[in-house]
Scaffold this active site. Structure first.
Site, PDB file in Angstrom:
ATOM      1  N   THR A 176      21.943 -37.783   4.787  1.00 56.90           N
ATOM      2  CA  THR A 176      22.150 -37.181   3.470  1.00 56.90           C
ATOM      3  C   THR A 176      23.303 -36.186   3.508  1.00 56.90           C
ATOM      4  O   THR A 176      24.138 -36.138   2.595  1.00 56.90           O
ATOM      5  CB  THR A 176      20.861 -36.477   2.997  1.00 56.90           C
ATOM      6  OG1 THR A 176      19.838 -37.460   2.838  1.00 56.90           O
ATOM      7  CG2 THR A 176      21.073 -35.742   1.689  1.00 56.90           C
ATOM      8  N   GLU A 183       0.820  -1.198   0.000  1.00 56.65           N
ATOM      9  CA  GLU A 183       0.000   0.000   0.000  1.00 56.65           C
ATOM     10  C   GLU A 183       0.868   1.268   0.000  1.00 56.65           C
ATOM     11  O   GLU A 183       0.572   2.247  -0.693  1.00 56.65           O
ATOM     12  CB  GLU A 183      -0.930   0.009   1.225  1.00 56.65           C
ATOM     13  CG  GLU A 183      -1.875  -1.180   1.290  1.00 56.65           C
ATOM     14  CD  GLU A 183      -1.314  -2.348   2.087  1.00 56.65           C
ATOM     15  OE1 GLU A 183      -2.108  -3.017   2.771  1.00 56.65           O
ATOM     16  OE2 GLU A 183      -0.089  -2.581   2.038  1.00 56.65           O
ATOM     17  N   ARG A 216      13.512 -23.937  -3.397  1.00 57.96           N
ATOM     18  CA  ARG A 216      14.244 -23.655  -2.158  1.00 57.96           C
ATOM     19  C   ARG A 216      14.138 -22.180  -1.788  1.00 57.96           C
ATOM     20  O   ARG A 216      13.865 -21.825  -0.650  1.00 57.96           O
ATOM     21  CB  ARG A 216      15.731 -24.007  -2.319  1.00 57.96           C
ATOM     22  CG  ARG A 216      16.066 -25.481  -2.308  1.00 57.96           C
ATOM     23  CD  ARG A 216      17.585 -25.659  -2.378  1.00 57.96           C
ATOM     24  NE  ARG A 216      17.966 -27.060  -2.441  1.00 57.96           N
ATOM     25  CZ  ARG A 216      19.228 -27.486  -2.472  1.00 57.96           C
ATOM     26  NH1 ARG A 216      20.219 -26.604  -2.459  1.00 57.96           N
ATOM     27  NH2 ARG A 216      19.489 -28.783  -2.531  1.00 57.96           N
ATOM     28  N   TRP A 229      24.266 -40.010  -7.249  1.00 55.58           N
ATOM     29  CA  TRP A 229      23.992 -40.185  -8.663  1.00 55.58           C
ATOM     30  C   TRP A 229      23.037 -39.086  -9.123  1.00 55.58           C
ATOM     31  O   TRP A 229      22.048 -38.790  -8.464  1.00 55.58           O
ATOM     32  CB  TRP A 229      23.364 -41.549  -8.931  1.00 55.58           C
ATOM     33  CG  TRP A 229      24.285 -42.713  -8.700  1.00 55.58           C
ATOM     34  CD1 TRP A 229      24.684 -43.216  -7.491  1.00 55.58           C
ATOM     35  CD2 TRP A 229      24.912 -43.513  -9.700  1.00 55.58           C
ATOM     36  NE1 TRP A 229      25.523 -44.287  -7.671  1.00 55.58           N
ATOM     37  CE2 TRP A 229      25.681 -44.499  -9.023  1.00 55.58           C
ATOM     38  CE3 TRP A 229      24.896 -43.516 -11.093  1.00 55.58           C
ATOM     39  CZ2 TRP A 229      26.425 -45.460  -9.696  1.00 55.58           C
ATOM     40  CZ3 TRP A 229      25.640 -44.471 -11.774  1.00 55.58           C
ATOM     41  CH2 TRP A 229      26.395 -45.429 -11.081  1.00 55.58           C
TER      42      TRP A 229
END
Length: 329
Positions: free
Chosen positions: A198, A46, A186, A171
């Protein structure tokens, strides 16, 4: 209002933890000014619209209408209350897509305007506006971040191939188009969570590299405590560590961390055991799955068990993207 929604979307990935908001000032079918919220801490939509108004058109404000995609704020934060600014500028009419469920606002902005004599209409394009800010709105209503799951699998449902000295991994499954899309996700979510397994095996950085954007928060979920050395390495790399307390159930720990983290949105990207934990605990709001036409050598981990009602969003290069949302109870 459609123009205001289009403007609001330009802030995607830059406004968190704030919502995306667009505003358009109109007089007799002519756009006088427009604006959108660019970044958290900067002026709201605004105010941006009012600042872009020409001196010649300022006399039209009492007869003009401002279309805004979310209820104008009524509280003093890093910026002043937009409802008061609209009152001070004597804007004659305000059309709001929907109320802001934020307890700091929650109808008070609309009430302020009406008390000052401003005509306020609510509900135009509400469904579109709600979808645009589904993460922001969902996080307020659920008391935790909006959780987005994402993974990629080959033609046989594998998310990685076997690791060896000659191929330590990971891979590659998807092509560059999917990689670009995933990095954009992300950035849009503003925060990323990966499992400690991981991180240890893939040396994951978790940063946004394929697109321009703000830095995101990176969270490392360790269902079992990391060694002191690994914890030190993770913290030095900028990861925030989440893990259960002694004798605490992992699902309970996830709920506790989500409730207290202060995030509006969180992307959970791996590995499959971590994603499965969020599915098992019913701590997710939308999921994206890439399906690649390649076949990795057998022996790698499989994708999470997710019997969702998937629908295709189309192909990006050789890879197909699917999405799903929880089935309402």
């Amino acid at each position: 209002m459609q123009r205001a929604l289009d403007l609001a979307a330009q802030g995607s990935g830059f406004t968190h933890p704030n919502p995306m908001v667009g505003a358009v000032l109109v007089y007799q079918g002519r756009i006088l000014a427009e604006g959108y919220h660019h970044r958290a801490g900067e002026p709201h939509a605004e105010i941006m619209a009012l600042r872009s108004l020409s001196d010649v058109d300022r006399e039209l404000l009492p007869m003009a209408t401002m279309y805004v995609t979310l209820e104008p704020c009524s509280h003093q934060g890093r910026t002043g209350p937009c409802s008061q600014a609209l009152i001070d500028h004597n804007v004659g009419r305000v059309v709001v897509a929907h109320e802001d469920p934020n307890p700091l606002v929650s109808g008070r902005g609309i009430a302020m305007l009406r008390a000052a004599g401003t005509t306020v209409d609510v509900g135009l394009a509400a469904e579109q506006a709600e979808f645009l800010n589904r993460a922001f709105l969902g996080s307020i209503r659920q008391g935790r971040p909006w959780v987005t799951l994402k993974w990629a699998s080959d033609a046989n449902g594998a998310v990685d191939g076997p690791r060896s000295a000659t191929h330590p991994g990971p891979w590659r499954i998807t092509g560059p188009e999917a990689q670009l899309w995933s990095h954009r996700l992300r950035q849009t979510c503003g925060a990323l969570l990966v499992g400690a397994g991981t991180w240890l095996s893939d040396h994951t950085s978790g940063t946004v590299r394929a697109v321009y954007g703000t830095e995101i928060q990176r969270i490392l979920w360790a269902s079992r405590q990391l060694s002191k050395e690994h914890a030190r390495q993770a913290q030095e790399q900028g990861w925030v560590l989440w893990s259960p307390d002694p004798n605490e159930d992992p699902s309970t720990a996830l709920k506790r961390h989500l409730a207290s983290c202060g995030l509006r949105s969180l992307m959970v990207e791996g590995g499959p055991a971590t994603i499965q934990a969020f599915i098992h605990a019913q701590l997710w709001n939308e999921a994206f799955r890439w399906s690649a036409p390649i076949s990795l050598p057998e022996g790698g981990p499989r994708e999470p068990l997710a019997p969702f009602a998937w629908r295709s969003l189309g192909r990006y290069g050789a890879d197909e993207l699917f999405t799903a949302t929880p089935i309402p109870h």
